[in-house]
Design a protein around this motif. Structure first.
Motif, PDB file in Angstrom:
ATOM      1  N   TRP A  11       0.862  -1.194   0.000  1.00  9.32           N
ATOM      2  CA  TRP A  11       0.000   0.000   0.000  1.00  9.32           C
ATOM      3  C   TRP A  11       0.889   1.231   0.000  1.00  9.32           C
ATOM      4  CZ3 TRP A  11      -5.492  -0.215   1.993  1.00  9.32           C
ATOM      5  CH2 TRP A  11      -6.160   0.979   1.694  1.00  9.32           C
ATOM      6  N   GLY A  12       0.765   2.009  -1.063  1.00  8.65           N
ATOM      7  CA  GLY A  12       1.621   3.166  -1.268  1.00  8.65           C
ATOM      8  C   GLY A  12       2.309   3.042  -2.615  1.00  8.65           C
ATOM      9  N   ALA A  13       2.462   4.155  -3.328  1.00 10.48           N
ATOM     10  CA  ALA A  13       3.072   4.104  -4.658  1.00 10.48           C
ATOM     11  C   ALA A  13       3.862   5.380  -4.916  1.00 10.48           C
ATOM     12  CB  ALA A  13       1.997   3.900  -5.720  1.00 10.48           C
ATOM     13  N   SER A  14       4.769   5.673  -3.963  1.00  9.83           N
ATOM     14  CA  SER A  14       5.641   6.838  -4.124  1.00  9.83           C
ATOM     15  C   SER A  14       7.069   6.429  -3.786  1.00  9.83           C
ATOM     16  CB  SER A  14       5.157   7.990  -3.243  1.00  9.83           C
ATOM     17  OG  SER A  14       5.163   7.602  -1.887  1.00  9.83           O
ATOM     18  N   GLY A  15       7.900   7.398  -3.383  1.00  9.58           N
ATOM     19  CA  GLY A  15       9.315   7.110  -3.191  1.00  9.58           C
ATOM     20  C   GLY A  15       9.604   6.037  -2.163  1.00  9.58           C
ATOM     21  N   HIS A  16       8.935   6.105  -1.009  1.00  7.08           N
ATOM     22  CA  HIS A  16       9.195   5.089   0.014  1.00  7.08           C
ATOM     23  C   HIS A  16       8.785   3.711  -0.466  1.00  7.08           C
ATOM     24  CE1 HIS A  16       9.918   3.327   3.883  1.00  7.08           C
ATOM     25  NE2 HIS A  16       8.652   3.025   4.062  1.00  7.08           N
ATOM     26  N   GLN A  62     -11.055  -8.938  -4.247  1.00  8.38           N
ATOM     27  CA  GLN A  62     -10.380  -9.567  -5.378  1.00  8.38           C
ATOM     28  C   GLN A  62      -9.023 -10.119  -4.968  1.00  8.38           C
ATOM     29  OE1 GLN A  62     -10.029  -7.136  -8.929  1.00  8.38           O
ATOM     30  NE2 GLN A  62      -8.236  -8.291  -9.617  1.00  8.38           N
ATOM     31  N   LEU A  63      -8.298  -9.362  -4.158  1.00 13.47           N
ATOM     32  CA  LEU A  63      -6.987  -9.827  -3.697  1.00 13.47           C
ATOM     33  C   LEU A  63      -7.112 -11.102  -2.879  1.00 13.47           C
ATOM     34  CD1 LEU A  63      -5.469  -6.357  -2.803  1.00 13.47           C
ATOM     35  CD2 LEU A  63      -4.589  -7.907  -4.553  1.00 13.47           C
ATOM     36  N   HIS A  64      -8.111 -11.151  -1.992  1.00 13.44           N
ATOM     37  CA  HIS A  64      -8.347 -12.376  -1.230  1.00 13.44           C
ATOM     38  C   HIS A  64      -8.643 -13.545  -2.171  1.00 13.44           C
ATOM     39  CE1 HIS A  64      -8.103 -10.997   2.871  1.00 13.44           C
ATOM     40  NE2 HIS A  64      -8.965 -10.030   2.661  1.00 13.44           N
ATOM     41  N   ASP A  65      -9.498 -13.299  -3.159  1.00  7.06           N
ATOM     42  CA  ASP A  65      -9.850 -14.361  -4.107  1.00  7.06           C
ATOM     43  C   ASP A  65      -8.635 -14.851  -4.878  1.00  7.06           C
ATOM     44  OD1 ASP A  65     -12.476 -14.142  -3.307  1.00  7.06           O
ATOM     45  OD2 ASP A  65     -13.101 -12.927  -5.045  1.00  7.06           O
ATOM     46  N   ASP A  66      -7.671 -13.960  -5.093  1.00  8.07           N
ATOM     47  CA  ASP A  66      -6.456 -14.316  -5.826  1.00  8.07           C
ATOM     48  C   ASP A  66      -5.374 -14.919  -4.928  1.00  8.07           C
ATOM     49  OD1 ASP A  66      -7.634 -13.383  -8.131  1.00  8.07           O
ATOM     50  OD2 ASP A  66      -6.648 -11.424  -8.071  1.00  8.07           O
ATOM     51  N   GLY A  67      -5.701 -15.116  -3.663  1.00 12.00           N
ATOM     52  CA  GLY A  67      -4.766 -15.779  -2.752  1.00 12.00           C
ATOM     53  C   GLY A  67      -3.707 -14.885  -2.148  1.00 12.00           C
ATOM     54  N   VAL A  68      -3.950 -13.582  -2.134  1.00 11.18           N
ATOM     55  CA  VAL A  68      -2.990 -12.654  -1.522  1.00 11.18           C
ATOM     56  C   VAL A  68      -3.254 -12.600  -0.019  1.00 11.18           C
ATOM     57  CG1 VAL A  68      -2.097 -10.302  -1.473  1.00 11.18           C
ATOM     58  CG2 VAL A  68      -2.866 -11.309  -3.640  1.00 11.18           C
ATOM     59  N   LYS A  69      -2.251 -12.964   0.770  1.00 14.44           N
ATOM     60  CA  LYS A  69      -2.411 -13.045   2.218  1.00 14.44           C
ATOM     61  C   LYS A  69      -1.681 -11.930   2.973  1.00 14.44           C
ATOM     62  CE  LYS A  69      -2.864 -18.102   2.231  1.00 14.44           C
ATOM     63  NZ  LYS A  69      -2.276 -19.367   2.749  1.00 14.44           N
ATOM     64  N   TYR A  70      -0.716 -11.288   2.323  1.00 14.94           N
ATOM     65  CA  TYR A  70       0.154 -10.355   3.032  1.00 14.94           C
ATOM     66  C   TYR A  70       0.073  -8.953   2.431  1.00 14.94           C
ATOM     67  CZ  TYR A  70       2.363 -14.165   5.563  1.00 14.94           C
ATOM     68  OH  TYR A  70       2.587 -15.242   6.387  1.00 14.94           O
ATOM     69  N   SER A  71       0.287  -7.969   3.289  1.00 11.21           N
ATOM     70  CA  SER A  71       0.355  -6.581   2.867  1.00 11.21           C
ATOM     71  C   SER A  71       1.458  -5.885   3.655  1.00 11.21           C
ATOM     72  CB  SER A  71      -0.985  -5.874   3.100  1.00 11.21           C
ATOM     73  OG  SER A  71      -0.938  -4.533   2.645  1.00 11.21           O
ATOM     74  N   LEU A  72       1.935  -4.783   3.108  1.00  7.36           N
ATOM     75  CA  LEU A  72       2.923  -3.947   3.790  1.00  7.36           C
ATOM     76  C   LEU A  72       2.608  -2.506   3.441  1.00  7.36           C
ATOM     77  CD1 LEU A  72       5.377  -4.072   5.624  1.00  7.36           C
ATOM     78  CD2 LEU A  72       6.813  -4.336   3.610  1.00  7.36           C
ATOM     79  N   ILE A  73       2.573  -1.640   4.454  1.00  5.12           N
ATOM     80  CA  ILE A  73       2.229  -0.244   4.253  1.00  5.12           C
ATOM     81  C   ILE A  73       3.508   0.550   3.996  1.00  5.12           C
ATOM     82  CG2 ILE A  73       0.958   1.733   5.146  1.00  5.12           C
ATOM     83  CD1 ILE A  73      -0.686  -0.886   4.828  1.00  5.12           C
ATOM     84  N   ALA A  74       3.624   1.101   2.784  1.00  4.10           N
ATOM     85  CA  ALA A  74       4.832   1.822   2.377  1.00  4.10           C
ATOM     86  C   ALA A  74       4.528   3.313   2.286  1.00  4.10           C
ATOM     87  CB  ALA A  74       5.340   1.283   1.049  1.00  4.10           C
ATOM     88  N   ILE A  75       4.183   3.896   3.435  1.00  5.57           N
ATOM     89  CA  ILE A  75       3.826   5.304   3.534  1.00  5.57           C
ATOM     90  C   ILE A  75       4.589   5.902   4.705  1.00  5.57           C
ATOM     91  CG2 ILE A  75       1.935   6.902   4.086  1.00  5.57           C
ATOM     92  CD1 ILE A  75       0.089   4.999   2.542  1.00  5.57           C
ATOM     93  N   GLY A  76       5.250   7.034   4.482  1.00  7.82           N
ATOM     94  CA  GLY A  76       6.091   7.610   5.524  1.00  7.82           C
ATOM     95  C   GLY A  76       5.328   8.206   6.684  1.00  7.82           C
TER      96      GLY A  76
END
Length: 222
Positions: A11-16, A62-76
């Motif tokens: 989660w996050g789509a910038s420099g960090h 949709q992410l759950h349905d696709d088997g995504v179990k992990y997340s990481l927050i990439a926000i400063g």
């Protein structure tokens, strides 16, 4: 790619996020399936760091349905990072932890989930690192420190032994914090500051030595 890698969304789509994605790929424990961004809607569907910005929180099912179990927050921003980490956990994701292979971390260190430790960082024995912490590039945390949840320790910061950094505090780039200091929750220490006395919660402090300049306006995002 390790065949046992778990799928992960950042989660996050910038420099960090660029830094976090690089660490994730180096540790070879997770496969990045995409990025989430609730703010920059015009970026949805575009390529970022080799994969797609999928959308925002509406993609959870949709992410759950696709088997995504992990997340990481990439926000400063500390408060935003804590809020979003709670959100993804409440929606059934686990928080990954990312420690750069070229960080030096003592063998007895406790590191909370969601934490990111960047290249060149040093964490010495008996320190405790909470959840969703950022220990940025070449920062050092000395022995027996307590770094609480959601803290951001900026690049090149040096934290002396037996210091406590309370929840959500942000230590600016190049600051130095002497030993046995307490920095209060949600406070911000300015770049290059030298902290030799305790700092109360909810303030901005900077200078050499660091002095409290003002209280933080909770409506302002840093």
């Amino acid at each position: 790619m390790n065949d046992l890698c778990q799928n992960l969304v950042i989660w996050g789509a910038s420099g960090h996020a660029l830094v976090v994605a690089d660490i994730i790929r180096l540790i070879n424990q997770y496969k990045i399936v995409g990025f989430l961004d609730d703010i920059n809607l015009h970026l949805h569907g575009k390529n970022f760091c080799g994969v797609t910005i999928l959308g925002g929180r509406e993609k959870f099912d949709q992410l759950h349905d696709d088997g995504v179990k992990y997340s990481l927050i990439a926000i400063g921003n500390c408060q935003t990072r804590l809020e979003l980490s709670n959100l993804v956990e409440q929606n059934g994701f686990r928080l990954a932890t990312a420690v750069h292979p070229q960080a030096i971390v003592a063998g007895d260190i406790v590191i909370g989930s969601g934490t990111v430790i960047c290249a060149g960082a040093v964490i010495n024995p008996s320190a405790k690192i909470g959840k969703n912490v950022i220990i940025n590039t070449t920062a050092s945390v000395d022995h027996e420190c307590v770094i609480e949840d959601g803290v951001h320790i900026g690049p090149g910061v040096h934290i002396g032994g037996r210091t406590t950094i309370k929840q959500g505090a942000w230590i600016g780039i190049g600051a130095t914090v002497s030993d046995r200091i307490t920095i209060g929750a949600n406070s911000i220490i300015g770049a290059g500051a030298v902290v030799v006395r305790d700092i109360p919660p909810g303030v901005v402090a900077y200078g050499v030595p660091a002095k409290v300049i003002r209280n933080i306006d909770s409506s302002v995002q840093y």
